[in-house]
Write an enzyme that holds these catalytic residues in place. Structure first.
Site, PDB file in Angstrom:
ATOM      1  CB  SER A 143      -0.941   0.112   1.235  1.00 44.42           C
ATOM      2  OG  SER A 143      -1.924   0.859   1.219  1.00 44.42           O
ATOM      3  CG  ASP A 302      -2.286   4.153  -1.986  1.00 40.85           C
ATOM      4  OD1 ASP A 302      -3.000   3.743  -3.090  1.00 40.85           O
ATOM      5  OD2 ASP A 302      -2.421   3.349  -1.151  1.00 40.85           O
ATOM      6  CG  ASP A 304      -2.586  -0.681  -2.980  1.00 36.11           C
ATOM      7  OD1 ASP A 304      -2.215   0.634  -2.362  1.00 36.11           O
ATOM      8  OD2 ASP A 304      -3.262  -1.458  -2.355  1.00 36.11           O
ATOM      9  CG  ASP A 306      -5.599   0.643  -1.282  1.00 38.52           C
ATOM     10  OD1 ASP A 306      -4.904   1.429  -1.042  1.00 38.52           O
ATOM     11  OD2 ASP A 306      -5.614  -0.172  -0.563  1.00 38.52           O
TER      12      ASP A 306
END
Length: 576
Positions: A143, A302, A304, A306
């Site tokens: 993340s 960010d 990834d 999400d």
């Protein structure tokens, strides 16, 4: 087994390659050896997350392989017939390598794999699991953690992150593996020939993108005016660049300016050492671009993709990064009010937030007779509720969000989704622009109507084994010897999510909390302020969330400063 014994076991294992052993031999610091081997990298409800490197408490091909073998055993134990797992990965260092490793183990266990051809956002993986009817999903990502981290998130067949019961069963399967000799592996080229490995891409992307676009609420507004909106976007070297821009372009947003220095995927995050959109520093380059572009909105996703962070101009003309709570309440209000205006608001609609998220969302939802539900921290619990509503038809999911910059509309994804978030933010900004308002103006209107809610998060970093022990001791002290007031204001309610007990301090009564057990404490004061203490599930930190309500911004700021100081005095005392 002691950390030294585990360390020696790795050095003597015929299943550990020479390069890894050499990395371990070079370590001179005994503390580092202890930190790498004092425990197995913990598999929790979010899967694995840790620093990349050699050792049992690190993320590497061996820990990824062992976790995947455990997952394979769990799947083969619980499902019969043909079984598949979908796998995605982001831009982090070794993400592709770890994704390939997981694929090779699953294929060796007779489980077919749908592996993305290149990096994809985490929410795309969530969608893919359900779309391709997989029994599980894996995404390799850490993340928004710094570059030295990576992670391994596991999804269930309903496309949500595995929750407590399944995570424990998978962990039991991992723990049952005696050593790396139990981990099966298959050459990926052989897996392709055997049709166990399927490479996927545009065939899935296209369906996902169409579903995202279908979430547009004011379709006529977007169709007519999208081209007029000036946008600056940064993917922060992550996986959002292509899908976010594709959705916006296909909806007619022509004026999207991407921060070039942060456009390309790069696991070293050269312009943002901590690639987190809640950090103002990640928007430095975007703000430089803003001097020329003069955008209506700036946002970033960010690595990834999400989480989404938004930057707007305040009343003084200064750019300001909105908090996750502010973004969440703006979207909550926009979605509910728009659906009501269009006569599409369901009577059984529900908004879901976590126990550490702003109560302002509840105040807004109440105004429209819409229910608000609280869940534990972690979007997996929101995904779990979506599945429950799907089965019971008791509620219609409208929107869910966390204070940590994650949100979700729609139900075809079961995790936070910044592609959807970006699309909705642009529509919301466009709506207010057409009314002659900025997003900051809209937020101020909400504060004037519902009260000036102000939330603060303090993260205490406590590294290593000693840090983990200190966190557990601090929580136990707060659990057993908490004061009856904070800053001269009485505590009215205390929630212990580990013991599942809610105590009404003033009335002397108690109720059972109908949520999964978690080592979290929440205290609500008579004036509506509250604070929560919990260990981070992904980083070596203890997190303290604090919230106050003021009559004005000045009043909220003043209350927040005093309240936060009083709370942190209590926390620091508990950490001694």
């Amino acid at each position: 087994m002691t950390y030294k014994e585990t360390y020696k076991k790795w050095l003597n294992s015929q299943y550990v390659d020479e390069e890894t052993k050499e990395e371990l031999r070079k370590i001179q610091d005994e503390k580092e050896i202890e930190d790498r081997f004092y425990q197995e990298l913990e598999f929790g409800t979010g899967g694995l997350r840790g620093v990349i490197g050699a050792g049992s408490n690190r993320l590497n091909n061996y820990t990824v392989g062992k976790a995947t073998q455990g997952l394979a055993d769990y799947i083969n134990k619980n499902y019969s017939g043909e079984k598949s797992v979908s796998i995605a990965y982001d831009s982090r260092n070794k993400s592709k390598e770890f994704a390939d490793r997981a694929a090779s183990v699953l294929c060796a266990n007779g489980i077919s794999v749908n592996l993305f051809e290149s990096l994809r956002p985490t929410p795309v993986l969530s969608f893919t699991v359900k779309h391709l009817k997989s029994k599980a999903g894996i995404v390799i990502t850490a993340s928004h953690n710094p570059k030295q981290y990576n992670g391994y998130k596991v999804y269930n067949e309903d496309a949500g992150q595995v929750t407590d019961k399944a995570a424990k069963e998978i962990l039991d399967c991992i723990t049952a593996l005696e050593d790396f000799s139990c981990v099966k592996s298959m050459d990926l080229e052989e897996a392709k020939k055997s049709k166990l490995l399927n490479i996927i891409g545009e065939n899935v992307d296209k369906v996902y993108i169409e579903k995202v676009k279908d979430l547009t609420i004011r379709k006529e507004l977007v169709e007519k005016y999208a081209k007029d909106l000036k946008i600056i976007y940064t993917p922060i070297h992550g996986s959002g660049n292509i899908p976010v821009r594709r959705v916006l372009k296909e909806l007619g947003y022509e004026n999207v300016n991407v921060v070039k220095e942060q456009e390309k995927p790069d696991g070293n995050f050269p312009t943002a050492p901590y690639p987190n959109p809640e950090q103002p520093s990640v928007f430095k380059l975007a703000l430089e671009m803003a001097k020329e572009v003069k955008p209506d909105v700036i946002f970033g996703t960010d690595p990834d993709c999400d989480r989404i962070g938004i930057v707007v101009k305040d009343s003084e003309g200064e750019y300001k990064v909105l908090t996750g709570n502010q973004t969440g309440v703006l979207l909550t209000n926009y979605i509910i009010s728009s659906l009501k205006e269009l006569k599409e608001l369901p009577k059984n609609g529900v908004v879901i937030k976590t126990i550490v998220t702003s109560e302002m969302a509840r105040k807004i939802a109440d105004d429209y007779n819409i229910e608000t539900l609280d869940v534990l921290t972690g979007f997996k619990y929101i995904g779990e509720k979506i599945k429950e509503f799907e089965n019971t038809k008791s509620n219609t999911y409208l929107f869910g969000f966390e204070e940590s910059y994650g949100c979700l509309a729609g139900t075809f994804v079961r995790d936070k989704d910044a592609v959807i978030g970006a699309m909705l933010v642009c529509e919301m900004v466009l709506y207010y622009k057409n009314k002659g308002l900025s997003l900051f103006d809209a937020l101020t209107e909400l504060y004037n109507k519902y009260g000036y809610y102000k939330e603060t998060l303090v993260s205490l970093e406590l590294q290593g084994k000693e840090g983990q022990e200190k966190i557990q001791k601090a929580l136990e002290r707060l659990r057993t010897s908490m004061k009856k007031e904070v800053g001269g204001v009485k505590i009215s309610k205390a929630f212990d999510y580990k013991l599942s007990v809610e105590k009404n301090i003033l009335e002397g009564s108690s109720n059972k909390i109908e949520l999964p057990k978690s080592n979290v404490l929440k205290f609500i004061l008579e004036d509506g302020s509250w604070f929560v203490v919990r260990p981070s599930g992904t980083e070596p930190k203890m997190k303290v969330y604090m919230s106050v309500i003021g009559k004005s911004q000045v009043d909220a700021d003043d209350k927040s400063d005093k309240f936060n100081k009083s709370v942190m005095e209590i926390i620091n005392e508990a950490c001694k």
